[in-house]
Structures are given as C-alpha cells and as structure tokens.
Design a protein around this motif. Structure first.
Motif, PDB file in Angstrom:
ATOM      1  N   LEU A 184     -43.256   3.310 114.206  1.00 20.70           N
ATOM      2  CA  LEU A 184     -43.445   2.336 115.537  1.00 20.70           C
ATOM      3  C   LEU A 184     -42.432   1.281 115.879  1.00 20.70           C
ATOM      4  N   LEU A 185     -41.879   0.510 114.662  1.00 26.55           N
ATOM      5  CA  LEU A 185     -40.946  -0.345 114.956  1.00 26.55           C
ATOM      6  C   LEU A 185     -39.430   0.368 115.127  1.00 26.55           C
ATOM      7  N   ALA A 186     -39.312   1.324 114.748  1.00 25.37           N
ATOM      8  CA  ALA A 186     -38.066   2.163 114.745  1.00 25.37           C
ATOM      9  C   ALA A 186     -37.947   2.709 116.244  1.00 25.37           C
ATOM     10  N   ALA A 187     -39.018   3.003 116.684  1.00 25.41           N
ATOM     11  CA  ALA A 187     -39.330   3.617 118.399  1.00 25.41           C
ATOM     12  C   ALA A 187     -39.047   2.215 119.116  1.00 25.41           C
ATOM     13  N   LEU A 188     -39.859   1.054 118.774  1.00 21.86           N
ATOM     14  CA  LEU A 188     -39.611   0.152 119.860  1.00 21.86           C
ATOM     15  C   LEU A 188     -38.043  -0.428 119.715  1.00 21.86           C
ATOM     16  N   ASP A 189     -37.222  -0.255 118.651  1.00 23.01           N
ATOM     17  CA  ASP A 189     -36.059  -0.546 118.776  1.00 23.01           C
ATOM     18  C   ASP A 189     -35.026   0.175 119.759  1.00 23.01           C
ATOM     19  N   ARG A 190     -35.731   1.076 120.159  1.00 23.37           N
ATOM     20  CA  ARG A 190     -35.008   1.782 121.416  1.00 23.37           C
ATOM     21  C   ARG A 190     -35.358   1.498 122.626  1.00 23.37           C
ATOM     22  N   LEU A 297     -41.660   9.354 119.712  1.00 25.33           N
ATOM     23  CA  LEU A 297     -42.626   8.375 119.935  1.00 25.33           C
ATOM     24  C   LEU A 297     -41.936   7.222 120.983  1.00 25.33           C
ATOM     25  N   ALA A 298     -40.647   7.148 120.854  1.00 29.17           N
ATOM     26  CA  ALA A 298     -39.977   6.157 121.911  1.00 29.17           C
ATOM     27  C   ALA A 298     -39.949   6.751 123.330  1.00 29.17           C
ATOM     28  N   ALA A 299     -39.774   8.083 123.314  1.00 28.00           N
ATOM     29  CA  ALA A 299     -39.487   8.941 124.586  1.00 28.00           C
ATOM     30  C   ALA A 299     -41.031   8.927 125.350  1.00 28.00           C
ATOM     31  N   ALA A 300     -42.105   9.204 124.334  1.00 31.59           N
ATOM     32  CA  ALA A 300     -43.241   9.083 125.239  1.00 31.59           C
ATOM     33  C   ALA A 300     -43.773   7.517 125.530  1.00 31.59           C
ATOM     34  N   LEU A 301     -43.243   6.629 124.721  1.00 27.13           N
ATOM     35  CA  LEU A 301     -43.498   5.296 125.269  1.00 27.13           C
ATOM     36  C   LEU A 301     -42.728   4.723 126.572  1.00 27.13           C
ATOM     37  N   ASP A 302     -41.610   5.444 126.457  1.00 26.47           N
ATOM     38  CA  ASP A 302     -40.971   4.859 127.480  1.00 26.47           C
ATOM     39  C   ASP A 302     -41.232   5.560 128.879  1.00 26.47           C
TER      40      ASP A 302
END
Length: 342
Positions: A184-190, A297-302
């Motif tokens: 999660l943190l790696a995704a949020l970093d993006r 995960l980052a793409a889905a969050l974005d």
C-alpha cells in the motif's frame, strides 16, 4: 451448570484489547455464541506448545474439544492423542502452508494436526478448496463458518450523503507481511499529487521488524499516513464511518474480516484478488487487483480518486450489499453443527 461440555483451546490473550485480530474476534464470538446455545464452554488459553499439549492430553474421553488452528500447529501429536478418545474439531482461520514463508516443520505440523482431527471448521469456501488441493482435508470433513458482520444502525446523515467529502483511505489488520501494508505504501508513493490521507489500523506487536519498517516508510509522507495502533469497538467503527475506501492489499487472506466489516458500514473496498477475498466481496462495491503489485494498486486507487461517478457507484453497491452479509448467529450455528456431527 448444565449443557454439553466443550473445551475450547485458544491462543493466549484473545480478550486482550492490545491483541485485537480477526482470529481473536472470531474466537470470542464463537465462544460466547456457543455458550448461549447450551454448550458449557471451558476456554483455555495456551501460550506455547507445552501448555497446548498438556491441555489436550488432559481432556477426558467422550467430550468435545475445539482447537484454534494456530494452537493446533503447536501440538499435532497431542491432537492425534485426544482425537482417539474425544471428538476433536480444529478451527482453521488460515492454511499455514499457503504462506510464502511457511517452513517445512510448520507445513508438516499442520498436515498432521488436520489429518488427525475429526472435523475442520474454516472461514471461507476458498479454504475448503485449498485444504483439498493440498491433501489436508476432504470437503466432507470440513464445515464453512463464514465470519459474521454486525451491521450498524444507519445514520441518516451518512446515508443521504453521496460520499465522504475527503479521500480518506483505511487499512485494517495486524501490521504484517501477509497483510501487505508495504504494498500500500509503495502504491501511495506513486500518488503523492492526489489529495488523499491514509490510516493504518492494527497491532504492530506480532511482526515487530516488519511493523517498524512500515512505520519508517510512513514517516516519508509528512503526516498523510498514520499508524493508529489497535482500535476496537466504537473507535474502529468511527474509522469506518469517516473513511471513503477500505484498502486490503493482502498477499494471503482466507476471507478478510475487515473487508466484511467495511461492507457492513457501507464502505467500498479495493483489495487484492487473493484467497477468499473474491467471495467476501461478492455482491458488488469492490475493485480487485493482483496481489503484491503496487503499480496495479496505484492505478486502481488513482482511477477511484479521479472518478467521482465510480466512487458513488461503488459506495451505493457496498450499501446495497449489506442486506446479504452473514451474521454471527449463522457463524455460531455452523460451528455448533460441526461440533455436534456424529
């Protein structure tokens, strides 16, 4: 005191507020529910293999013994001994062999304990399939007792509001490698340019080194990521109410009690497509991504952050799904059925 006698062997500290976990909550609800169904439950906590083996070997013949799966791993020989004289049921919250870092002795202990028991209770259909696939238990010897959900009374203000005004993310679970908070943190970093905040709720005690690493990484986000520690009861309910999305980036998961709780609050879910999670989110209100993949995960969050219509749709689906969520009464009834079967 009347009722059928039952010895319930559990890990030490299931009532300790600082050790809140899905497994402990489940064990408590089963213990209390069986008592209300006429079982005379003697709950014994075990802190190590020696204590677990001693309790099992002292169980009288002709009785019923329910053993938390974690404890069963500690004393497979004693499981075999007690099963020869008393109905012995293992409550397997997870399949230890499914963890990437499972050691050979752990896998062997699990195999010996599960094959020796009369019956196995699991929390998801995925676990049944996993036990069968690994040759640990045939479906006819396994009962599914999905975790129940306490659906809170609707709050008019929250029900009429289309969505929370902020992009507040929530991640609930023990801070551990299999829960994937590092993913999660790696995704949020993006996604530093987006207007999100994130609260990570859960105990840091069991996996101290990993939790310390997550805590250090969280500090890089200048207060946007907060590790709250353990929250329970009203405090945890408050987090669900204030959150716009639950993120469950697990690497391994049998069912996902935090996911079910979020759905009980009408909160949509973004989760890894792993284990029993797809069954837990059946009915809508969720987006699934590949496990251990911070880019996905980052793409889905974005996509969720940038699309108000998507956020509204997922929240409406999550609210609608509450009517079909399992109850703790149903959970206890399923466990009782496994205990009572001949």
């Amino acid at each position: 005191m009347t009722g059928r006698p039952l010895t319930f062997l559990v890990p030490e500290g299931i009532d300790d507020p600082s050790r809140v976990s899905g497994g402990n909550v489940y064990d408590r609800r089963v213990r209390d529910g069986l008592g209300s169904r006429g079982w005379r439950v003697t709950t014994v906590e075990a802190r190590d293999a020696g204590r677990a083996a001693a309790v099992l070997r002292e169980a009288p013949g002709g009785t019923t013994v329910l053993v938390d799966g974690l404890v069963a791993l500690w004393a497979p020989e004693a499981i075999a001994e007690v099963a020869a004289r008393a109905r012995t049921v293992i409550l397997a919250h997870m399949v230890a062999a499914a963890f990437p870092d499972a050691t050979a002795p752990t896998v062997d202990a699990e195999r010996r304990a599960l094959t020796a028991a009369d019956h196995v209770v699991v929390t998801s259909r995925w676990t049944v399939d996993e036990l069968r696939r690994r040759g640990l238990a045939e479906p006819g010897r396994v009962t599914v007792a999905s975790p129940g959900v306490d659906v809170p009374a609707a709050e008019p203000s929250s029900e009429t509001r289309e969505e929370p005004p902020r992009l507040d993310l929530l991640c609930v679970g023990v801070v551990a490698p299999h829960k994937g908070q590092d993913v999660l943190l790696a995704a949020l970093d993006r996604l530093r340019g987006r207007g999100w905040t994130c609260r990570i709720v859960g105990s840091s005690r069991p996996f101290g080194a990993f939790a310390s690493s997550v805590s250090r990484d969280a500090q890089r986000f200048s207060g946007r990521v907060l590790l709250t520690g353990v929250l329970d009861g009203p405090e945890l309910a408050k987090e669900y109410r204030r959150s716009a999305l639950l993120v469950a980036p697990s690497r391994v998961e049998s069912s996902g009690m935090a996911i079910a709780e979020a759905r009980g609050h009408g909160v949509p879910v973004l989760a890894a497509e792993v284990g029993g999670i797809p069954d837990t989110v059946a009915g809508g209100g969720a987006v699934l991504v590949p496990p251990d993949d911070p880019v996905a995960l980052a793409a889905a969050l974005d996509a969720w952050m940038m699309d108000p219509a998507l956020r509204r749709r997922l929240r409406a689906e999550a609210r609608a799904a509450r009517a079909g969520l399992p109850t703790w009464a149903g959970t206890v009834a399923a466990v009782a059925g496994a205990l009572e079967a001949s």
